[in-house]
Design an enzyme around this catalytic site. Sequence first.
Site, mmCIF file in Angstrom:
data_model
loop_
_atom_site.group_PDB
_atom_site.id
_atom_site.type_symbol
_atom_site.label_atom_id
_atom_site.label_comp_id
_atom_site.label_asym_id
_atom_site.label_seq_id
_atom_site.Cartn_x
_atom_site.Cartn_y
_atom_site.Cartn_z
ATOM 1 N N ARG A 291 56.417 50.451 33.777
ATOM 2 C CA ARG A 291 55.009 50.816 33.946
ATOM 3 C C ARG A 291 54.127 49.820 33.230
ATOM 4 O O ARG A 291 54.542 49.149 32.306
ATOM 5 C CB ARG A 291 54.747 52.217 33.385
ATOM 6 C CG ARG A 291 55.292 53.334 34.268
ATOM 7 C CD ARG A 291 55.030 54.696 33.644
ATOM 8 N NE ARG A 291 53.637 54.889 33.347
ATOM 9 C CZ ARG A 291 53.134 55.045 32.116
ATOM 10 N NH1 ARG A 291 53.914 55.058 31.062
ATOM 11 N NH2 ARG A 291 51.847 55.214 31.941
ATOM 12 N N LYS B 98 63.588 56.717 23.782
ATOM 13 C CA LYS B 98 63.475 56.653 25.245
ATOM 14 C C LYS B 98 64.844 56.604 25.911
ATOM 15 O O LYS B 98 65.699 55.804 25.556
ATOM 16 C CB LYS B 98 62.651 55.427 25.629
ATOM 17 C CG LYS B 98 62.371 55.347 27.109
ATOM 18 C CD LYS B 98 61.028 54.745 27.393
ATOM 19 C CE LYS B 98 60.833 54.508 28.877
ATOM 20 N NZ LYS B 98 59.481 54.173 29.243
ATOM 21 N N ARG C 113 50.767 61.682 16.787
ATOM 22 C CA ARG C 113 50.344 61.366 15.410
ATOM 23 C C ARG C 113 51.185 62.199 14.460
ATOM 24 O O ARG C 113 51.372 63.398 14.671
ATOM 25 C CB ARG C 113 48.866 61.706 15.195
ATOM 26 C CG ARG C 113 47.955 60.745 15.915
ATOM 27 C CD ARG C 113 46.525 61.049 15.639
ATOM 28 N NE ARG C 113 46.095 62.283 16.275
ATOM 29 C CZ ARG C 113 45.191 63.119 15.769
ATOM 30 N NH1 ARG C 113 44.646 62.876 14.588
ATOM 31 N NH2 ARG C 113 44.842 64.201 16.413
HETATM 32 C C1 BTN Z 1 58.887 52.747 32.599
HETATM 33 O O1 BTN Z 1 58.205 51.783 32.219
HETATM 34 O O2 BTN Z 1 59.183 53.674 31.829
HETATM 35 C C2 BTN Z 1 59.357 52.836 34.027
HETATM 36 C C3 BTN Z 1 60.669 52.133 34.223
HETATM 37 C C4 BTN Z 1 61.190 52.209 35.647
HETATM 38 C C5 BTN Z 1 62.440 51.364 35.828
HETATM 39 C C6 BTN Z 1 63.065 51.563 37.170
HETATM 40 S S1 BTN Z 1 64.686 50.876 37.267
HETATM 41 C C7 BTN Z 1 64.713 51.135 38.977
HETATM 42 C C8 BTN Z 1 63.333 50.750 39.497
HETATM 43 N N1 BTN Z 1 63.266 49.331 39.743
HETATM 44 C C9 BTN Z 1 62.407 48.725 38.934
HETATM 45 O O3 BTN Z 1 62.157 47.506 38.935
HETATM 46 N N2 BTN Z 1 61.844 49.616 38.108
HETATM 47 C C10 BTN Z 1 62.325 50.959 38.369
#
Ligand code: BTN
Length: 266
Positions: A63, A127, A264
């Site tokens: 993201r 995460k 926080r």
């Molecule tokens: C995030 O930033 O939390 C979202 C990550 C999403 C990763 C997945 S892996 C499969 C699909 N292909 C990508 O290039 N991104 C998503």
Amino acid sequence: MAEVQLDPLVIGDSISQDVRPLLRRVEVLDQTDSTNDVLLRLASAERHGRVVLAERQTAGKGRRGRQWQSPGGNIYMSMGWRFDEPATSLGTLGLVTAVSVCRAIARAGLDGHGIKWPNDIQVSGKKLGGILVELSSRGGPGCDAVIGIGINVGADDPGASQIDQPWTTLSQSLGRKAVDRNQIVGMILEELLGCLHDGAGAFEGFLAVEWPIWDLLGQREVRIECGESILDGTAQGISPGGALRVLLGGGRTAEFHSGEVSVRSA
Ligand code: BTN
């Protein structure tokens, strides 16, 4: 122990007959740039119901324009879906996907995990996975979605050390050396297809019940960084459209549709 490779037949066979007919094709690539991009390069009509998985991604996307480190041993999966609704009505698709992932990994035996709005899957503050939904209109009222899901399962190779936040894997969290990725993928698809089968009109009711179960921010003191502004308040769940509700000073409640949220400490 040799790692079991992802296998489209095993995945397909593990999915209940109730929703399996909704899948058009499941394919596993050894390596690609990004499974989302593989689907985005296809013609719109070719994407619907199609699932692409890769053992490794060379240009995985996260993201907010971030990279998604993608060494072997994890899950990188994307699914294409056509909606009759416009993109503006699908603000909750990422949240619904995150809930589907949480339900699936609970079925695999994990507990204590949940979602940090909008769609970070976390356990013990670390995460475990994330969702990247990419929507495009196709002329007319409907739109196409590519739903990307990344889950840390077992990889501990150096690529993962470049991640800029605390992270963990399903294998660590479950305390198991071997986690069956085919089974996890099958369960995620089963949960997600169940939601998609019910249609986008059912997302609001689904989230009204499910979001409070998985919401890791509810009633916590949060800081939201949104563009140039930084605001502090108390998280209050989500709006029907999926925005984060935050009680700010003076009793005013604001809704955030995007932004970076941190909890926080007291
Ligand atoms: C995030 O930033 O939390 C979202 C990550 C999403 C990763 C997945 S892996 C499969 C699909 N292909 C990508 O290039 N991104 C998503």
